[in-house]
Design a protein around this motif. Structure first.
Motif, PDB file in Angstrom:
ATOM      1  N   PRO A 269       0.803  -1.229   0.000  1.00  0.00           N
ATOM      2  CA  PRO A 269       0.000   0.000   0.000  1.00  0.00           C
ATOM      3  C   PRO A 269       0.838   1.281   0.000  1.00  0.00           C
ATOM      4  N   PHE A 270       2.108   1.174   0.174  1.00  0.00           N
ATOM      5  CA  PHE A 270       2.957   2.364   0.199  1.00  0.00           C
ATOM      6  C   PHE A 270       4.377   1.953  -0.132  1.00  0.00           C
ATOM      7  N   THR A 271       5.262   2.893  -0.321  1.00  0.00           N
ATOM      8  CA  THR A 271       6.657   2.480  -0.534  1.00  0.00           C
ATOM      9  C   THR A 271       7.300   2.202   0.808  1.00  0.00           C
ATOM     10  N   LEU A 272       8.158   1.206   0.819  1.00  0.00           N
ATOM     11  CA  LEU A 272       8.857   0.885   2.060  1.00  0.00           C
ATOM     12  C   LEU A 272       9.838   2.000   2.409  1.00  0.00           C
ATOM     13  N   THR A 273      10.044   2.207   3.679  1.00  0.00           N
ATOM     14  CA  THR A 273      11.093   3.154   4.070  1.00  0.00           C
ATOM     15  C   THR A 273      12.442   2.483   3.813  1.00  0.00           C
ATOM     16  N   ASN A 274      13.473   3.309   3.724  1.00  0.00           N
ATOM     17  CA  ASN A 274      14.805   2.739   3.492  1.00  0.00           C
ATOM     18  C   ASN A 274      15.193   1.775   4.597  1.00  0.00           C
ATOM     19  N   ALA A 275      14.792   2.115   5.812  1.00  0.00           N
ATOM     20  CA  ALA A 275      15.140   1.238   6.933  1.00  0.00           C
ATOM     21  C   ALA A 275      14.453  -0.119   6.776  1.00  0.00           C
ATOM     22  N   GLN A 276      13.185  -0.104   6.378  1.00  0.00           N
ATOM     23  CA  GLN A 276      12.483  -1.378   6.165  1.00  0.00           C
ATOM     24  C   GLN A 276      13.180  -2.208   5.080  1.00  0.00           C
ATOM     25  N   LYS A 277      13.549  -1.522   3.987  1.00  0.00           N
ATOM     26  CA  LYS A 277      14.240  -2.239   2.899  1.00  0.00           C
ATOM     27  C   LYS A 277      15.543  -2.861   3.391  1.00  0.00           C
ATOM     28  N   SER A 303       6.956   2.085  13.534  1.00  0.00           N
ATOM     29  CA  SER A 303       7.995   2.156  12.508  1.00  0.00           C
ATOM     30  C   SER A 303       7.749   1.154  11.370  1.00  0.00           C
ATOM     31  N   GLY A 304       6.737   0.309  11.524  1.00  0.00           N
ATOM     32  CA  GLY A 304       6.381  -0.584  10.425  1.00  0.00           C
ATOM     33  C   GLY A 304       7.049  -1.940  10.480  1.00  0.00           C
ATOM     34  N   LYS A 305       7.080  -2.525  11.658  1.00  0.00           N
ATOM     35  CA  LYS A 305       7.705  -3.838  11.803  1.00  0.00           C
ATOM     36  C   LYS A 305       6.837  -4.940  11.203  1.00  0.00           C
ATOM     37  N   THR A 306       5.509  -4.742  11.285  1.00  0.00           N
ATOM     38  CA  THR A 306       4.609  -5.795  10.829  1.00  0.00           C
ATOM     39  C   THR A 306       4.858  -6.149   9.368  1.00  0.00           C
ATOM     40  N   LEU A 307       5.113  -5.130   8.589  1.00  0.00           N
ATOM     41  CA  LEU A 307       5.345  -5.349   7.167  1.00  0.00           C
ATOM     42  C   LEU A 307       6.618  -6.153   6.935  1.00  0.00           C
ATOM     43  N   VAL A 308       7.627  -5.850   7.712  1.00  0.00           N
ATOM     44  CA  VAL A 308       8.872  -6.618   7.620  1.00  0.00           C
ATOM     45  C   VAL A 308       8.595  -8.073   7.986  1.00  0.00           C
ATOM     46  N   PRO A 452       7.803   5.938   8.938  1.00  0.00           N
ATOM     47  CA  PRO A 452       7.235   6.216   7.613  1.00  0.00           C
ATOM     48  C   PRO A 452       7.021   7.720   7.442  1.00  0.00           C
ATOM     49  N   PRO A 453       7.129   8.198   6.219  1.00  0.00           N
ATOM     50  CA  PRO A 453       7.058   9.641   5.989  1.00  0.00           C
ATOM     51  C   PRO A 453       5.675  10.195   6.341  1.00  0.00           C
ATOM     52  N   GLY A 454       5.628  11.477   6.604  1.00  0.00           N
ATOM     53  CA  GLY A 454       4.347  12.148   6.799  1.00  0.00           C
ATOM     54  C   GLY A 454       3.801  12.075   8.208  1.00  0.00           C
ATOM     55  N   ARG A 455       4.499  11.364   9.090  1.00  0.00           N
ATOM     56  CA  ARG A 455       4.024  11.321  10.480  1.00  0.00           C
ATOM     57  C   ARG A 455       4.288  12.666  11.129  1.00  0.00           C
ATOM     58  N   LYS A 456       3.293  13.145  11.855  1.00  0.00           N
ATOM     59  CA  LYS A 456       3.530  14.357  12.624  1.00  0.00           C
ATOM     60  C   LYS A 456       3.965  13.950  14.030  1.00  0.00           C
ATOM     61  N   GLY A 587      -0.872   8.860  16.809  1.00  0.00           N
ATOM     62  CA  GLY A 587       0.125   9.311  15.849  1.00  0.00           C
ATOM     63  C   GLY A 587       0.293   8.318  14.716  1.00  0.00           C
ATOM     64  N   ARG A 588      -0.728   7.526  14.462  1.00  0.00           N
ATOM     65  CA  ARG A 588      -0.614   6.481  13.452  1.00  0.00           C
ATOM     66  C   ARG A 588      -1.333   6.857  12.168  1.00  0.00           C
ATOM     67  N   GLY A 589      -2.067   7.954  12.217  1.00  0.00           N
ATOM     68  CA  GLY A 589      -2.740   8.395  11.005  1.00  0.00           C
ATOM     69  C   GLY A 589      -2.101   9.686  10.535  1.00  0.00           C
TER      70      GLY A 589
HETATM   71  P1  ADP Z   1       5.037  -1.282  14.614  1.00  0.00           P
HETATM   72  O1  ADP Z   1       6.464  -1.205  14.213  1.00  0.00           O
HETATM   73  O2  ADP Z   1       4.743  -0.471  15.818  1.00  0.00           O
HETATM   74  O3  ADP Z   1       4.556  -2.706  14.722  1.00  0.00           O
HETATM   75  P2  ADP Z   1       3.200  -1.204  12.446  1.00  0.00           P
HETATM   76  O4  ADP Z   1       3.813  -2.295  11.667  1.00  0.00           O
HETATM   77  O5  ADP Z   1       1.953  -1.497  13.204  1.00  0.00           O
HETATM   78  O6  ADP Z   1       4.252  -0.589  13.435  1.00  0.00           O
HETATM   79  O7  ADP Z   1       2.985   0.025  11.462  1.00  0.00           O
HETATM   80  C1  ADP Z   1       2.401   1.225  11.910  1.00  0.00           C
HETATM   81  C2  ADP Z   1       1.595   1.860  10.806  1.00  0.00           C
HETATM   82  O8  ADP Z   1       2.452   2.347   9.787  1.00  0.00           O
HETATM   83  C3  ADP Z   1       0.647   0.891  10.141  1.00  0.00           C
HETATM   84  O9  ADP Z   1      -0.578   1.559   9.955  1.00  0.00           O
HETATM   85  C4  ADP Z   1       1.314   0.580   8.830  1.00  0.00           C
HETATM   86  O10 ADP Z   1       0.377   0.263   7.845  1.00  0.00           O
HETATM   87  C5  ADP Z   1       2.035   1.866   8.520  1.00  0.00           C
HETATM   88  N1  ADP Z   1       3.243   1.709   7.705  1.00  0.00           N
HETATM   89  C6  ADP Z   1       4.163   0.737   7.807  1.00  0.00           C
HETATM   90  N2  ADP Z   1       5.157   0.908   6.914  1.00  0.00           N
HETATM   91  C7  ADP Z   1       4.862   2.026   6.210  1.00  0.00           C
HETATM   92  C8  ADP Z   1       5.505   2.753   5.134  1.00  0.00           C
HETATM   93  N3  ADP Z   1       6.646   2.340   4.613  1.00  0.00           N
HETATM   94  N4  ADP Z   1       4.907   3.873   4.700  1.00  0.00           N
HETATM   95  C9  ADP Z   1       3.747   4.297   5.246  1.00  0.00           C
HETATM   96  N5  ADP Z   1       3.096   3.678   6.241  1.00  0.00           N
HETATM   97  C10 ADP Z   1       3.641   2.559   6.731  1.00  0.00           C
END
Ligand code: ADP
Ligand code: MG
Length: 702
Positions: A269-277, A303-308, A452-456, A587-589
């Protein structure tokens, strides 16, 4: 035999009988000579320097004075009787007090005579007094001058003090021990290391740490003993890692296959951050290496660990293996399950969930499709590690929020496949680098150090309880903007009923301020059934309720992006890392989010530092450092259970340099001589064996 000395039961020490032995044993786990020798002083007092009465100020733990006693008188009667005396020098007068042994003291001290006194000043009615000082005739004192200049102080416990063992008692015991110590302490380092780091011998260090003749000796002793401590911890950790690497060949995931690529190119759904990559690359390298991966992934909340985790699980299923992901609570497991289902909705991946509330029937079906390999990804709680849960071909295990899992539990997962699966342990509790190196020295280590970018940045404010109306006003405004609010109450297990009362009172006052039907509230706490909890969570997640009132069950991992306000009640009762975790729920939206810390005016100095730290920074690593400084590493969540961090002398913040050197030496040694066979390393090998034998915890780590 050399070495026997250290293993001698403490009762063989002069002055220690069976009763004392038992006390030392139960109170401080001191059972042999070695334990007592490694019971170090927490500080030293310079007894060579006299102060004047007028120098006394209230940060002085102890003071040594020379002067004259006068005006001795008993005050009160019976149990309340005490002896008071005036003690003066040229600069002024201070009161001395005795509550015990009054008669004896009165008979033995003489008015008008010169004494040296040593004791702890305390302030009472704006004047200093010293209770139960050590008193010595000045002439005697001069004769004994050389006795102890730097006096070690040992911490004792209430029970031990009641049994007449205070700091002075420890001094006596250690004197006796050190006296019989010469030539009894085997060296445990190689000559090479001793020379390279300019260390004193172990025996010398042990003498000097207890009875230094000057402050230089304290430093020399500390340096040596800290090096020993950190070096052997590293050896133990790295050795088990090395053994695992040799012994445990890992399953090889050769391909980056269909699911990984399809998801990456079509459904991400979005581009991965460099750290995730970067982290995904590190994991890919591990799983292709032929060795079992054991990796710790640290990334701040959000920080997006779930995606990793998901991408890692694709690596497994694309190579014909199963993957599982374990979460610490049912709420979280459910949330992961739903979240992953959403991400996988256009893909052909078979995913299932297993928790404590899965029914028998569900389990039967599940067990079967796990064993025949139909289920590719299994999400769950502790229920996953039950022995009845059998996989067909488990290749990847993800453990989320690791600190909730014991080391032994982790080990049970290892055994669920003939070749041990790859393990990725994820944690959001930021751990300072030095601590990670010690605590997880056996794991490889990745960090997501970028959000991820755009977080305030979440704005954090500290309110006092009297500002509650303001708080309610603020909540109403945010709700009017379409946002949702968490209100969290602390939970302290010892008094669950009391906590529940806090929560219920809070619920009531919020219901009054936020009446139905305009406002809908959810409430979640530990005493509720899982299904009821889940129902309330779902209502909130769907936006049917605007305020979620909860205990800390909400702490870990919950992800509801529209919730943008986190109110933490009795915030002073939370530790820093917990506050940080809680704040991470908002701070997740895309919206500006807020964290409001509510406290009473009554707060400890430490509590104030915690509030200020939270208001000042959202950087998890800074918070972890502050936490470590306030509480000390032994106290950090999860460190005790690991049984690893029983540091007696080293300090992970101050001794980073020694830690790095010790780790580098341990690595070099194990690489050049994995079995430590060379005669040069005999001493190290023997001590390592001894440590492995003495400690039961280590065996469960590898
Ligand atoms: P945590 O590291 O705390 O487990 P999550 O994996 O739950 O974090 O991710 C937090 C939020 O950020 C989720 O809503 C997820 O969809 C979103 N997210 C993860 N990676 C990115 C990214 N690269 N760009 C934008 N949003 C992201
Ligand atoms: Mg998470």
């Amino acid at each position: 035999m050399l070495g026997r000395f250290l293993d001698s039961p403490i009762k063989y020490l002069k002055g220690v009988g069976p009763a004392r032995e038992k006390q030392l044993n139960t109170e401080l786990k001191i059972s042999v000579f070695e334990d007592l020798l490694y019971y170090f002083p927490y500080r030293y007092i310079d007894r060579s320097k006299f102060y004047q009465v007028s120098d006394i100020h209230h940060e002085m733990p102890y003071v040594l004075l020379r002067g004259t006693i006068s005006n001795m008188q008993t005050i009160g009667m019976g149990k309340g009787m005490r002896l008071s005396a005036q003690f003066y020098d040229e600069s002024g007068t201070v009161e001395l007090l005795w509550f015990r042994g009054v008669k004896w003291i009165k008979e033995n001290l003489k008015s008008g005579k010169e004494y040296v006194i040593f004791g702890r000043p305390s302030l009472f009615n704006r004047r200093f007094n010293i209770a139960h000082p050590e008193v010595e005739d000045y002439e005697e004192y001069q004769k004994n001058q050389l006795k102890v200049k730097l006096m070690p102080l040992y911490s004792s416990t209430d029970k031990l003090r009641k049994g007449n063992l205070d700091s002075k008692g420890f001094v006596k015991m250690l004197k006796n021990l050190v006296e019989v110590m010469p030539n009894q302490i085997p060296e445990i380092l190689s000559q090479h290391l001793i020379e390279k780091y300019n260390l004193v011998s172990r025996e010398k260090a042990l003498r000097m740490i207890h009875f230094p003749s000057d402050s230089k000796e304290i430093l020399l002793a500390q340096k040596r003993l800290k090096f020993d401590e950190l070096f052997f911890i590293q050896l133990l950790l790295l050795k088990s890692k090395l053994i695992r690497a040799h012994k445990n060949s890992g399953v090889v995931f050769k391909e980056v296959g269909k699911n990984f690529n399809e998801f990456y190119h079509k459904h991400l759904p979005f581009t991965l951050t460099n750290a995730q990559k970067r982290v995904i690359k590190e994991i890919r390298k591990d799983v292709g290496s032929g060795h079992q991966m054991n990796r710790l992934l640290q990334g701040d909340v959000g920080s997006g660990k779930t995606l990793v985790a998901l991408m890692s699980m694709f690596l497994a299923i694309d190579n014909g293996f199963q993957a599982c992901m374990m979460a610490p609570t049912e709420i979280l497991a459910n949330q992961h399950y739903q979240g992953l289902n959403e991400l996988l909705k256009d893909m052909d991946v078979n995913i299932a969930i297993l928790t404590g509330s899965s029914t028998k029937k569900q389990r039967l079906v599940l067990h079967e499709s796990l064993q025949n390999g139909e289920i590719q990804i299994l999400i769950g709680t502790h229920a996953l590690i039950e022995d009845t849960v059998k996989f067909n071909k488990l290749g990847m295990v993800i453990i989320d929020e690791q600190h909730r899992f014991g080391v032994a539990q982790r080990a049970r997962l290892w055994k669920k496949a003939s070749v041990p699966p790859h393990i990725l342990v994820m944690t959001a509790t930021p751990i300072p680098r030095t601590l990670a190196m010690t605590l997880y020295g056996d794991l490889d280590y990745s960090v997501i150090d970028e959000l991820p970018p755009g977080r305030k940045d979440i704005q954090t404010y500290h309110f006092y309880d009297k500002d509650r109306l303001k708080l309610f006003g603020f909540m109403k405004k945010q709700i009017a903007l379409g946002r949702q609010v968490y209100v969290v109450y602390p939970l302290i297990q010892e008094s669950e009923t009391l906590d529940l009362k806090d929560l219920e009172d809070g619920y009531e006052s919020i219901s009054r301020a936020f009446p139905k039907p305009k406002y809908q509230l959810s409430i979640v706490h530990g005493k509720m059934k899982a299904a009821a909890k889940d129902f309330e969570m779902q209502r909130f997640a769907k936006g049917e309720t605007q305020i979620m009132i909860a205990t800390t069950v909400i702490e870990v991992g919950v992800n509801i992006p529209n919730a943008s306000v986190m109110v933490i009640e009795n915030a002073e009762r939370f530790g820093l890392s917990q506050l940080h975790q809680l704040r991470g729920r908002v701070g997740r939206g895309a919206e500006q989010s807020y964290c409001l810390l509510m406290t009473s005016y009554k707060m400890t100095a430490e509590g104030k530092i915690r509030m200020k730290t939270m208001v000042d920074t959202t950087d998890g690593f800074k918070i972890a450092d502050a936490d470590l400084k306030i509480r000390g590493p032994g106290d950090l969540k999860g460190t005790q259970q690991s049984g690893v961090l029983d540091l007696k002398i080293a300090d992970l913040i101050k001794d980073e340099a020694i830690l790095k050197a010790a780790r580098a030496e341990a690595i070099e040694l194990l690489e050049s001589s994995p079995g430590l066979q060379s005669p040069e390393n005999n001493a190290i090998a023997r001590e390592l064996e001894r440590k492995e034998r003495r400690s039961t915890d280590w065996s469960s780590i590898s």
